[in-house]
Design a protein around this motif. Structure first.
Motif, PDB file in Angstrom:
ATOM      1  N   ASP A 115      38.166  32.903   1.926  1.00  0.00           N
ATOM      2  CA  ASP A 115      39.464  32.240   1.821  1.00  0.00           C
ATOM      3  C   ASP A 115      39.288  30.730   1.980  1.00  0.00           C
ATOM      4  OD1 ASP A 115      42.139  31.627   1.707  1.00  0.00           O
ATOM      5  OD2 ASP A 115      42.644  32.469   3.657  1.00  0.00           O
ATOM      6  N   GLY A 116      39.565  29.986   0.940  1.00  0.00           N
ATOM      7  CA  GLY A 116      39.419  28.537   0.975  1.00  0.00           C
ATOM      8  C   GLY A 116      38.090  28.036   0.459  1.00  0.00           C
ATOM      9  N   ALA A 117      37.175  28.948   0.110  1.00  0.00           N
ATOM     10  CA  ALA A 117      35.877  28.529  -0.413  1.00  0.00           C
ATOM     11  C   ALA A 117      36.040  27.919  -1.807  1.00  0.00           C
ATOM     12  CB  ALA A 117      34.930  29.717  -0.481  1.00  0.00           C
ATOM     13  N   LEU A 151      33.413  28.992  10.652  1.00  0.00           N
ATOM     14  CA  LEU A 151      34.666  28.378  10.230  1.00  0.00           C
ATOM     15  C   LEU A 151      34.971  27.132  11.054  1.00  0.00           C
ATOM     16  CD1 LEU A 151      36.794  31.608   9.674  1.00  0.00           C
ATOM     17  CD2 LEU A 151      35.986  30.027   7.904  1.00  0.00           C
ATOM     18  N   GLU A 152      34.667  27.188  12.339  1.00  0.00           N
ATOM     19  CA  GLU A 152      34.890  26.014  13.194  1.00  0.00           C
ATOM     20  C   GLU A 152      33.945  24.880  12.812  1.00  0.00           C
ATOM     21  OE1 GLU A 152      35.177  24.783  17.936  1.00  0.00           O
ATOM     22  OE2 GLU A 152      34.211  26.664  17.357  1.00  0.00           O
ATOM     23  N   ILE A 153      32.694  25.219  12.526  1.00  0.00           N
ATOM     24  CA  ILE A 153      31.728  24.201  12.106  1.00  0.00           C
ATOM     25  C   ILE A 153      32.186  23.534  10.815  1.00  0.00           C
ATOM     26  CG2 ILE A 153      29.389  23.894  11.187  1.00  0.00           C
ATOM     27  CD1 ILE A 153      28.532  26.107  13.229  1.00  0.00           C
ATOM     28  N   MET A 154      32.643  24.328   9.861  1.00  0.00           N
ATOM     29  CA  MET A 154      33.126  23.779   8.595  1.00  0.00           C
ATOM     30  C   MET A 154      34.315  22.849   8.817  1.00  0.00           C
ATOM     31  SD  MET A 154      32.932  27.073   6.042  1.00  0.00           S
ATOM     32  CE  MET A 154      31.388  27.608   5.287  1.00  0.00           C
ATOM     33  N   GLN A 155      35.206  23.260   9.686  1.00  0.00           N
ATOM     34  CA  GLN A 155      36.413  22.481   9.939  1.00  0.00           C
ATOM     35  C   GLN A 155      36.091  21.138  10.611  1.00  0.00           C
ATOM     36  OE1 GLN A 155      39.042  24.276  12.763  1.00  0.00           O
ATOM     37  NE2 GLN A 155      40.581  22.677  12.622  1.00  0.00           N
ATOM     38  N   LYS A 156      35.160  21.148  11.552  1.00  0.00           N
ATOM     39  CA  LYS A 156      34.954  19.973  12.402  1.00  0.00           C
ATOM     40  C   LYS A 156      33.863  19.023  11.918  1.00  0.00           C
ATOM     41  CE  LYS A 156      36.770  22.046  16.642  1.00  0.00           C
ATOM     42  NZ  LYS A 156      36.491  22.443  18.046  1.00  0.00           N
ATOM     43  N   THR A 157      33.007  19.463  10.984  1.00  0.00           N
ATOM     44  CA  THR A 157      31.910  18.593  10.548  1.00  0.00           C
ATOM     45  C   THR A 157      31.976  18.251   9.060  1.00  0.00           C
ATOM     46  OG1 THR A 157      30.379  20.424  10.073  1.00  0.00           O
ATOM     47  CG2 THR A 157      30.402  19.554  12.334  1.00  0.00           C
ATOM     48  N   PRO A 198      27.745  27.396  19.205  1.00  0.00           N
ATOM     49  CA  PRO A 198      28.671  26.447  19.841  1.00  0.00           C
ATOM     50  C   PRO A 198      27.955  25.237  20.440  1.00  0.00           C
ATOM     51  CG  PRO A 198      29.191  28.704  20.488  1.00  0.00           C
ATOM     52  CD  PRO A 198      27.873  28.749  19.786  1.00  0.00           C
ATOM     53  N   GLN A 199      26.763  25.448  21.008  1.00  0.00           N
ATOM     54  CA  GLN A 199      26.016  24.336  21.589  1.00  0.00           C
ATOM     55  C   GLN A 199      25.534  23.366  20.515  1.00  0.00           C
ATOM     56  OE1 GLN A 199      23.042  25.881  24.533  1.00  0.00           O
ATOM     57  NE2 GLN A 199      23.922  27.867  23.975  1.00  0.00           N
ATOM     58  N   ILE A 200      25.109  23.906  19.401  1.00  0.00           N
ATOM     59  CA  ILE A 200      24.660  23.062  18.292  1.00  0.00           C
ATOM     60  C   ILE A 200      25.828  22.256  17.745  1.00  0.00           C
ATOM     61  CG2 ILE A 200      23.790  23.121  15.919  1.00  0.00           C
ATOM     62  CD1 ILE A 200      22.060  25.526  16.791  1.00  0.00           C
ATOM     63  N   LEU A 201      26.977  22.901  17.565  1.00  0.00           N
ATOM     64  CA  LEU A 201      28.152  22.184  17.082  1.00  0.00           C
ATOM     65  C   LEU A 201      28.535  21.063  18.039  1.00  0.00           C
ATOM     66  CD1 LEU A 201      30.599  21.679  15.287  1.00  0.00           C
ATOM     67  CD2 LEU A 201      31.785  23.544  16.486  1.00  0.00           C
ATOM     68  N   ALA A 202      28.528  21.341  19.323  1.00  0.00           N
ATOM     69  CA  ALA A 202      28.877  20.313  20.308  1.00  0.00           C
ATOM     70  C   ALA A 202      27.952  19.111  20.191  1.00  0.00           C
ATOM     71  CB  ALA A 202      28.812  20.903  21.717  1.00  0.00           C
ATOM     72  N   ARG A 203      26.657  19.367  19.983  1.00  0.00           N
ATOM     73  CA  ARG A 203      25.694  18.271  19.843  1.00  0.00           C
ATOM     74  C   ARG A 203      25.976  17.472  18.576  1.00  0.00           C
ATOM     75  NH1 ARG A 203      23.966  15.872  23.633  1.00  0.00           N
ATOM     76  NH2 ARG A 203      24.218  13.991  22.403  1.00  0.00           N
ATOM     77  N   TRP A 204      26.263  18.182  17.493  1.00  0.00           N
ATOM     78  CA  TRP A 204      26.562  17.503  16.229  1.00  0.00           C
ATOM     79  C   TRP A 204      27.797  16.624  16.345  1.00  0.00           C
ATOM     80  CZ3 TRP A 204      25.803  22.236  12.443  1.00  0.00           C
ATOM     81  CH2 TRP A 204      24.431  22.442  12.254  1.00  0.00           C
ATOM     82  N   LEU A 205      28.811  17.123  17.039  1.00  0.00           N
ATOM     83  CA  LEU A 205      30.026  16.324  17.199  1.00  0.00           C
ATOM     84  C   LEU A 205      29.749  15.079  18.027  1.00  0.00           C
ATOM     85  CD1 LEU A 205      32.651  19.170  17.779  1.00  0.00           C
ATOM     86  CD2 LEU A 205      32.259  17.844  15.690  1.00  0.00           C
ATOM     87  N   THR A 206      28.942  15.218  19.056  1.00  0.00           N
ATOM     88  CA  THR A 206      28.565  14.063  19.870  1.00  0.00           C
ATOM     89  C   THR A 206      27.819  13.021  19.044  1.00  0.00           C
ATOM     90  OG1 THR A 206      28.431  15.402  21.885  1.00  0.00           O
ATOM     91  CG2 THR A 206      27.241  13.311  21.890  1.00  0.00           C
ATOM     92  N   ASP A 234      28.432  17.163   3.428  1.00  0.00           N
ATOM     93  CA  ASP A 234      29.169  17.126   2.159  1.00  0.00           C
ATOM     94  C   ASP A 234      29.378  18.524   1.584  1.00  0.00           C
ATOM     95  OD1 ASP A 234      29.291  14.124   1.445  1.00  0.00           O
ATOM     96  OD2 ASP A 234      27.188  14.459   1.965  1.00  0.00           O
ATOM     97  N   ALA A 235      28.651  19.483   2.107  1.00  0.00           N
ATOM     98  CA  ALA A 235      28.770  20.849   1.583  1.00  0.00           C
ATOM     99  C   ALA A 235      28.236  21.836   2.608  1.00  0.00           C
ATOM    100  CB  ALA A 235      28.003  20.990   0.270  1.00  0.00           C
ATOM    101  N   PHE A 236      28.746  23.052   2.507  1.00  0.00           N
ATOM    102  CA  PHE A 236      28.305  24.166   3.346  1.00  0.00           C
ATOM    103  C   PHE A 236      27.984  25.338   2.426  1.00  0.00           C
ATOM    104  CE2 PHE A 236      31.453  21.653   5.593  1.00  0.00           C
ATOM    105  CZ  PHE A 236      30.820  21.366   6.794  1.00  0.00           C
ATOM    106  N   TYR A 237      26.859  25.977   2.683  1.00  0.00           N
ATOM    107  CA  TYR A 237      26.450  27.135   1.891  1.00  0.00           C
ATOM    108  C   TYR A 237      26.035  28.236   2.861  1.00  0.00           C
ATOM    109  CZ  TYR A 237      22.650  29.878  -0.328  1.00  0.00           C
ATOM    110  OH  TYR A 237      21.796  30.883  -0.721  1.00  0.00           O
ATOM    111  N   THR A 238      26.777  29.325   2.859  1.00  0.00           N
ATOM    112  CA  THR A 238      26.510  30.426   3.777  1.00  0.00           C
ATOM    113  C   THR A 238      25.888  31.613   3.045  1.00  0.00           C
ATOM    114  OG1 THR A 238      28.704  31.457   3.532  1.00  0.00           O
ATOM    115  CG2 THR A 238      28.469  29.744   5.212  1.00  0.00           C
ATOM    116  N   GLY A 239      24.970  32.284   3.750  1.00  0.00           N
ATOM    117  CA  GLY A 239      24.327  33.485   3.228  1.00  0.00           C
ATOM    118  C   GLY A 239      24.511  34.637   4.202  1.00  0.00           C
TER     119      GLY A 239
END
Length: 276
Positions: free
Chosen positions: A133-135, A91-97, A61-69, A75-80
């Motif tokens: 779902d949605g990938a 899912l929140e990171i994908m939605q917001k960035t 959550p802290q990293i996401l907050a920094r990225w949003l700031t 352009d893409a997300f790849y999860t392992g």
């Protein structure tokens, strides 16, 4: 603007898997590669007598907050390899960035050879479905596919109709495309099935006489990089298989290199194939 991919998975400091594969491989494809480690391990967990482990869920959550700031986007997300607790954050990171039209590439890492990896509970496949779902593409092996679908694992003796049904059911989880790995109809052939919602295509290589750690991560990373380079789903899936075989061959005969494959030596081959 150059394309930027974010890969979210663990980092084993030694062992040629997860992020230590994804970062160099996708970078070699000519794609800017950002990373979000889900955990840090001293070394991978196959073959070593022990390892250290540090979970990084609370940092997300802290990293996401920094990225949003900073207005950082992808352009893409790849999860392992990720944990149950991390999936809502991802899912929140994908939605917001996400940039417009961003790809979601999911390798549902959780099981192999009919067994769930240590540390995952019986409820984990239900959580992984939320990432699927949605990938734009999911890349399970046969074991992971069975767990996602809640059906028994079948190691061999299946036919094409069985694989097609499995692909259709995986697609019904909400993924736009399915790449099912570890498919084999002949003893000396091993490959993938690629399903786009209407038809199934196959690609096979000669089966190699060894089973090597980290090849799934190598495969998924090549697919992700190739897709960002504009290759079709079947082209990316086929290239991934060819690079894995090349890396296995480059490692063959070196008994000291039991912990992974020498994918670094296969990068020139990957770059030539991509024309990068």
């Amino acid at each position: 603007m150059d394309k930027r991919l974010l890969t979210i998975q663990d980092i084993s400091c030694v062992g040629q898997c997860s992020l230590t594969v994804a970062l160099p491989v996708i970078s070699a494809c000519g794609i800017e590669t950002a990373i979000l480690p889900s955990s840090v391990l001293s070394n991978h967990t196959a073959g070593y007598s022990g390892w250290t482990f540090h979970d990084l869920t609370d940092d997300m959550p802290q990293i996401l907050a920094r990225w949003l700031t900073e207005k950082i986007s992808f352009d893409a997300f790849y999860t392992g390899y990720v944990s149950k607790a991390q999936i809502p954050h991802i899912l929140e990171i994908m939605q917001k960035t996400a940039r417009p039209g961003a790809l979601r590439i999911v390798d549902p890492v959780m099981a192999d050879n009919g067994k769930m990896y240590a540390g995952f509970g019986d409820d984990f496949p239900q959580e992984m479905k939320k990432l699927c779902d949605g990938a734009d593409v999911i890349m399970p092996n046969l074991t992971e596919a069975a767990f996602l679908l809640g059906q028994p694992y079948v190691a061999d003796g299946y036919d094409e109709a069985f694989i097609q049904t499995m692909c259709k059911n995986l697609h019904a989880l909400g993924a736009k495309n399915v790449i099912l790995t570890g498919v084999s109809f002949e003893a000396d052939k091993l490959g993938v099935a690629v399903y786009d919602g209407s038809k199934t295509a196959y690609y096979f290589n000669e089966r190699q006489p060894v089973s090597s750690h980290g090849t799934g991560d190598l495969y998924a990373s090549v697919v992700a990089g190739a897709l960002l380079r504009g290759r079709t789903m079947l082209e990316a899936a086929s290239l991934g298989a060819d690079v894995v075989v090349e890396a296995i061959k480059l490692t063959a005969g070196d008994k000291e290199h039991w912990y992974g494959v020498k994918f670094e030596q296969a990068l020139p081959y990957l770059i030539r194939r991509l024309g990068a």
